[in-house]
Design an enzyme around this catalytic site. Structure first.
Site, PDB file in Angstrom:
ATOM      1  N   ASN A   1       0.798  -1.238   0.000  1.00  0.00           N
ATOM      2  CA  ASN A   1       0.000   0.000   0.000  1.00  0.00           C
ATOM      3  C   ASN A   1       0.833   1.292   0.000  1.00  0.00           C
ATOM      4  O   ASN A   1       0.451   2.262  -0.635  1.00  0.00           O
ATOM      5  CB  ASN A   1      -0.980  -0.004   1.169  1.00  0.00           C
ATOM      6  CG  ASN A   1      -0.296   0.089   2.507  1.00  0.00           C
ATOM      7  OD1 ASN A   1       0.719  -0.560   2.731  1.00  0.00           O
ATOM      8  ND2 ASN A   1      -0.822   0.900   3.400  1.00  0.00           N
TER       9      ASN A   1
ATOM     10  N   LYS B   1      11.762  -8.789   1.352  1.00  0.00           N
ATOM     11  CA  LYS B   1      10.702  -9.490   0.606  1.00  0.00           C
ATOM     12  C   LYS B   1       9.678  -8.423   0.233  1.00  0.00           C
ATOM     13  O   LYS B   1       8.970  -7.880   1.075  1.00  0.00           O
ATOM     14  CB  LYS B   1      10.109 -10.574   1.502  1.00  0.00           C
ATOM     15  CG  LYS B   1       8.662 -10.943   1.294  1.00  0.00           C
ATOM     16  CD  LYS B   1       8.388 -11.712   0.045  1.00  0.00           C
ATOM     17  CE  LYS B   1       6.907 -12.080   0.010  1.00  0.00           C
ATOM     18  NZ  LYS B   1       6.054 -11.003  -0.536  1.00  0.00           N
TER      19      LYS B   1
ATOM     20  N   GLY C   1       2.546  -5.165   7.883  1.00  0.00           N
ATOM     21  CA  GLY C   1       1.459  -5.869   7.204  1.00  0.00           C
ATOM     22  C   GLY C   1       0.309  -6.099   8.161  1.00  0.00           C
ATOM     23  O   GLY C   1       0.138  -5.372   9.145  1.00  0.00           O
TER      24      GLY C   1
ATOM     25  N   GLU D   1       4.710  -3.794  12.533  1.00  0.00           N
ATOM     26  CA  GLU D   1       3.869  -2.621  12.248  1.00  0.00           C
ATOM     27  C   GLU D   1       2.603  -3.148  11.588  1.00  0.00           C
ATOM     28  O   GLU D   1       2.627  -3.536  10.418  1.00  0.00           O
ATOM     29  CB  GLU D   1       4.614  -1.673  11.293  1.00  0.00           C
ATOM     30  CG  GLU D   1       5.968  -1.201  11.795  1.00  0.00           C
ATOM     31  CD  GLU D   1       5.862  -0.150  12.878  1.00  0.00           C
ATOM     32  OE1 GLU D   1       4.774   0.441  13.031  1.00  0.00           O
ATOM     33  OE2 GLU D   1       6.853   0.080  13.579  1.00  0.00           O
TER      34      GLU D   1
ATOM     35  N   CYS E   1      -2.576   2.282   6.675  1.00  0.00           N
ATOM     36  CA  CYS E   1      -2.730   1.741   8.028  1.00  0.00           C
ATOM     37  C   CYS E   1      -3.190   2.799   9.022  1.00  0.00           C
ATOM     38  O   CYS E   1      -3.905   2.489   9.968  1.00  0.00           O
ATOM     39  CB  CYS E   1      -1.411   1.135   8.480  1.00  0.00           C
ATOM     40  SG  CYS E   1      -0.035   2.292   8.396  1.00  0.00           S
TER      41      CYS E   1
HETATM   42  P1  NAD Z   1      -0.194  -9.040   4.621  1.00  0.00           P
HETATM   43  O1  NAD Z   1       0.084  -9.328   6.048  1.00  0.00           O
HETATM   44  O2  NAD Z   1      -1.110  -9.955   3.896  1.00  0.00           O
HETATM   45  O3  NAD Z   1       1.165  -9.029   3.766  1.00  0.00           O
HETATM   46  C1  NAD Z   1       2.238  -8.172   4.077  1.00  0.00           C
HETATM   47  C2  NAD Z   1       3.536  -8.774   3.540  1.00  0.00           C
HETATM   48  O4  NAD Z   1       3.822  -9.980   4.270  1.00  0.00           O
HETATM   49  C3  NAD Z   1       3.464  -9.186   2.065  1.00  0.00           C
HETATM   50  O5  NAD Z   1       4.706  -8.898   1.445  1.00  0.00           O
HETATM   51  C4  NAD Z   1       3.245 -10.693   2.151  1.00  0.00           C
HETATM   52  O6  NAD Z   1       3.681 -11.390   0.999  1.00  0.00           O
HETATM   53  C5  NAD Z   1       4.076 -11.049   3.376  1.00  0.00           C
HETATM   54  N1  NAD Z   1       3.687 -12.300   4.054  1.00  0.00           N
HETATM   55  C6  NAD Z   1       2.479 -12.900   4.074  1.00  0.00           C
HETATM   56  N2  NAD Z   1       2.530 -14.025   4.837  1.00  0.00           N
HETATM   57  C7  NAD Z   1       3.786 -14.112   5.319  1.00  0.00           C
HETATM   58  C8  NAD Z   1       4.459 -15.035   6.182  1.00  0.00           C
HETATM   59  N3  NAD Z   1       3.835 -16.106   6.697  1.00  0.00           N
HETATM   60  N4  NAD Z   1       5.759 -14.812   6.478  1.00  0.00           N
HETATM   61  C9  NAD Z   1       6.403 -13.721   5.982  1.00  0.00           C
HETATM   62  N5  NAD Z   1       5.822 -12.833   5.155  1.00  0.00           N
HETATM   63  C10 NAD Z   1       4.529 -13.012   4.829  1.00  0.00           C
HETATM   64  O7  NAD Z   1      -0.712  -7.540   4.563  1.00  0.00           O
HETATM   65  P2  NAD Z   1      -1.307  -6.759   3.305  1.00  0.00           P
HETATM   66  O8  NAD Z   1      -2.731  -7.112   3.125  1.00  0.00           O
HETATM   67  O9  NAD Z   1      -0.399  -6.879   2.150  1.00  0.00           O
HETATM   68  O10 NAD Z   1      -1.192  -5.245   3.832  1.00  0.00           O
HETATM   69  C11 NAD Z   1      -2.231  -4.585   4.447  1.00  0.00           C
HETATM   70  C12 NAD Z   1      -2.087  -4.629   5.966  1.00  0.00           C
HETATM   71  O11 NAD Z   1      -0.873  -4.004   6.340  1.00  0.00           O
HETATM   72  C13 NAD Z   1      -3.193  -3.837   6.669  1.00  0.00           C
HETATM   73  O12 NAD Z   1      -3.609  -4.550   7.797  1.00  0.00           O
HETATM   74  C14 NAD Z   1      -2.499  -2.548   7.087  1.00  0.00           C
HETATM   75  O13 NAD Z   1      -3.085  -1.891   8.174  1.00  0.00           O
HETATM   76  C15 NAD Z   1      -1.120  -3.054   7.387  1.00  0.00           C
HETATM   77  N6  NAD Z   1      -0.135  -1.967   7.329  1.00  0.00           N
HETATM   78  C16 NAD Z   1       0.425  -1.528   8.499  1.00  0.00           C
HETATM   79  C17 NAD Z   1       1.330  -0.458   8.467  1.00  0.00           C
HETATM   80  C18 NAD Z   1       1.949   0.084   9.739  1.00  0.00           C
HETATM   81  O14 NAD Z   1       2.917   0.833   9.641  1.00  0.00           O
HETATM   82  N7  NAD Z   1       1.441  -0.244  10.912  1.00  0.00           N
HETATM   83  C19 NAD Z   1       1.655   0.156   7.249  1.00  0.00           C
HETATM   84  C20 NAD Z   1       1.051  -0.327   6.086  1.00  0.00           C
HETATM   85  C21 NAD Z   1       0.170  -1.398   6.136  1.00  0.00           C
END
Ligand code: NAD
Length: 531
Positions: free
Chosen positions: A172, A195, A246, A268, A302
């Site tokens: 995002n 990654k 994520g 985060e 987020c």
């Molecule tokens: P996600 O958790 O599905 O994926 C995030 C990343 O993690 C991707 O690159 C994904 O391929 C990887 N991933 C998935 N499973 C994994 C595993 N088992 N081990 C290691 N890596 C893995 O999140 P998303 O849907 O891509 O992103 C949206 C989410 O991120 C929302 O909940 C949002 O609030 C959050 N977010 C938080 C912040 C913050 O700073 N707090 C910033 C941006 C987004």
């Protein structure tokens, strides 16, 4: 000495009139992914839903190889010292600014944001490079501390880079999130294996290119791609420290993995951010502030608010102004548009938003603005949506939607607003809109979130790179940015030397001789309030 970069002049991005990246540019970026399988994934353009490019995919062996090479490269980088690392990161800052049109185009092409919201990312990435370049030495240099026995022991603390950081980022805010986690790792003397999420890997590859052109050894920052469950886990299985951004669900899995391996992880995660409107606001101004906060990047941020609590005295005027503001937003995801907002980024995002909306409507919510999918504007385009009458049985009441749907409710006073805002599992960001900053600060002090923004949605705290950013409760663990963000990547080592004129006692006889002087020393230190 390399020539200074001309920051005023920004060459046009190598992007075709259709908005697609030039094939030569794409091929160069693809070459930088650590990927030997020959397999690719088709990435779709959010603005059109058409294939954008074929991203090379890494294998677990590629990840192992990336760690081996980065681990080796990190040894010389750690030895190179703060001054050298500062020079490289400051030059990277200049290249990010000079190449802003490339970055803006890539952010828009991969995420579907408006130009202004893409520029936010460029500003943030440059600021992250600058802050970490300039702050690393003062935060992480070795220092002398008061020893347990002055004149007997000399105690110093040094900060050892942890090694290779595993950085995992979502799609995002690809550019700024990568910068906020990678720049401090590099400034601290670590290497990075990142990654990238497939949807937004090009931004990260272009950022890496700027750093390499600024003098970063190529092997020091490796970018790998592929499924989270395989490639993400191959990273968390090897990293000396993990920086994850994520969802909360994935964050929990990563926390368990880090605990098994006893490596530190900053997490985060998601949010369900409240926005409080106090009854002393100018309703028109507050409505504009709220609309930007809620719908920039189409709410796929987020820290953007998904719950508005407005005080009764101003509820009608504010709601009416907010509906009008939302209805005036120009939605245009095309890469050359000058619209206010772009589009949701993917079909999965559209499904999630529609799912939350349908569920809320079936259970009695009222649409005050938006609520309509707009395939005429783009396959995933969706009108920014404001709901009333949202209740706890609806998914969008407490779950993160992460896109374009915001619920508004009326509260009677400051305390009721604080209780409503603090309810729920998340604690990432909160917003207080008020005509009185001191009053807003009093409300802010009672909120259980990692950041509170007053009369601004998120950019106040987000852009303050010297201040920590992170979440409470289910929104995360640890903090990025500021000194905390740098200290994630080092381990403190205490080096104490017995070099004073008096040696510590080593026998019963010496203890007998020194016990009284040591008691005196304790009393003297207490009297001098020496810590
Ligand atoms: P996600 O958790 O599905 O994926 C995030 C990343 O993690 C991707 O690159 C994904 O391929 C990887 N991933 C998935 N499973 C994994 C595993 N088992 N081990 C290691 N890596 C893995 O999140 P998303 O849907 O891509 O992103 C949206 C989410 O991120 C929302 O909940 C949002 O609030 C959050 N977010 C938080 C912040 C913050 O700073 N707090 C910033 C941006 C987004």
């Amino acid at each position: 000495m390399s020539a200074p970069v001309d920051l005023a002049h920004a060459p046009a991005a190598p992007t075709r009139s259709t908005g697609a990246p030039d094939p030569q540019w794409l091929a160069e970026l693809h070459d930088d992914v650590v990927a030997t399988s020959g397999e690719t994934r088709t990435v779709l353009a959010p603005a059109t839903g058409e294939p954008l490019h074929e991203l090379p995919l890494s294998t677990p062996d590629d990840v192992a190889d990336a760690f081996a090479r980065t681990r080796l490269a990190h040894l010389a980088w750690a030895r190179a010292g703060f001054a050298h690392r500062r020079k490289v990161l400051l030059r990277a800052h200049d290249l990010i600014v000079a190449r802003r049109e490339q970055f803006i185009d890539l952010v828009r092409i991969e995420t579907g944001k408006s130009r202004g919201q893409a520029f936010e990312e460029v500003y943030q990435a440059a600021a992250a490079a600058r802050y970490n370049a300039l702050a690393a030495r003062s935060v992480l240099r070795s220092r002398r501390v008061h020893s347990g026995a002055p004149t007997v022991i000399d105690a110093r603390v040094r900060y050892r880079p942890r090694g290779v950081a595993g950085v995992i980022t979502p799609w995002n805010f690809p550019l700024s999130l990568a910068a906020m986690d990678v720049m401090p790792a590099l400034a601290a003397g670590c290497g990075v294996v990142q990654k990238a999420d497939e949807q937004a890997a090009l931004n990260i590859l272009e950022l890496r290119r700027a750093l390499v052109d600024a003098g970063l050894p190529g092997d020091l920052w490796a970018v790998v791609t592929g499924d989270g469950a395989t490639i993400g886990e191959a990273v968390t299985d090897r990293a000396d420290v993990i920086a994850f951004t994520g969802s909360t669900a994935t964050g929990r899995r990563i926390a368990a993995k880090a605990a098994e391996r006893l490596v530190p992880a900053s997490l985060e995660l998601g949010g369900k951010n409240p926005l409080i409107v106090l009854d002393d606001v100018d309703p028109e101004r507050a409505a504009r502030q709220a609309a930007y906060a809620c719908y920039s990047s189409m709410g796929q941020l987020c820290v953007s608010p998904e719950r508005i609590y407005v005080q009764r005295g101003v509820a009608d005027a504010f709601t009416e102004a907010l509906v009008r503001t939302i209805e005036g937003l120009v939605i245009d995801p095309s890469p050359r548009s000058t619209g206010d907002v772009g589009t949701l980024t993917s079909h999965a995002q559209l499904d999630r938003v529609r799912g939350h909306l349908d569920d809320a409507l079936a259970k009695g919510a009222t649409v005050l603005a938006g609520g309509v999918h707009r395939p005429d504007l783009g396959p995933y385009a969706f009108e920014p949506t404001l709901l009333a009458d949202v209740s706890p049985d609806m998914a969008c009441f407490a779950e993160e939607t992460f896109g374009a749907i915001v619920a508004i409710s009326v509260v009677d006073d400051d305390d009721e607003a604080v209780l409503a805002a603090n309810a729920g599992d998340y604690g990432l960001n909160a917003v207080v809109l008020s005509g009185s900053v001191p009053r807003a600060r009093r409300v802010a002090a009672a909120l259980e979130t990692g950041s509170v923004n007053i009369n601004e949605g998120y950019r106040g705290s987000f852009s303050s790179i010297a201040a920590p950013m992170g979440g409470s409760k289910q929104s995360g663990l640890g903090r990025r940015n500021g000194p905390d963000g740098l200290k994630r990547y080092v381990e403190s080592v205490t080096i104490a030397a017995a070099n004073g004129p008096i040696a510590p006692p080593n026998s019963a006889r010496e203890w007998r001789r020194l016990e009284q002087p040591m008691l005196l020393l304790l009393r003297a230190q207490r009297a001098l309030r020496r810590r």
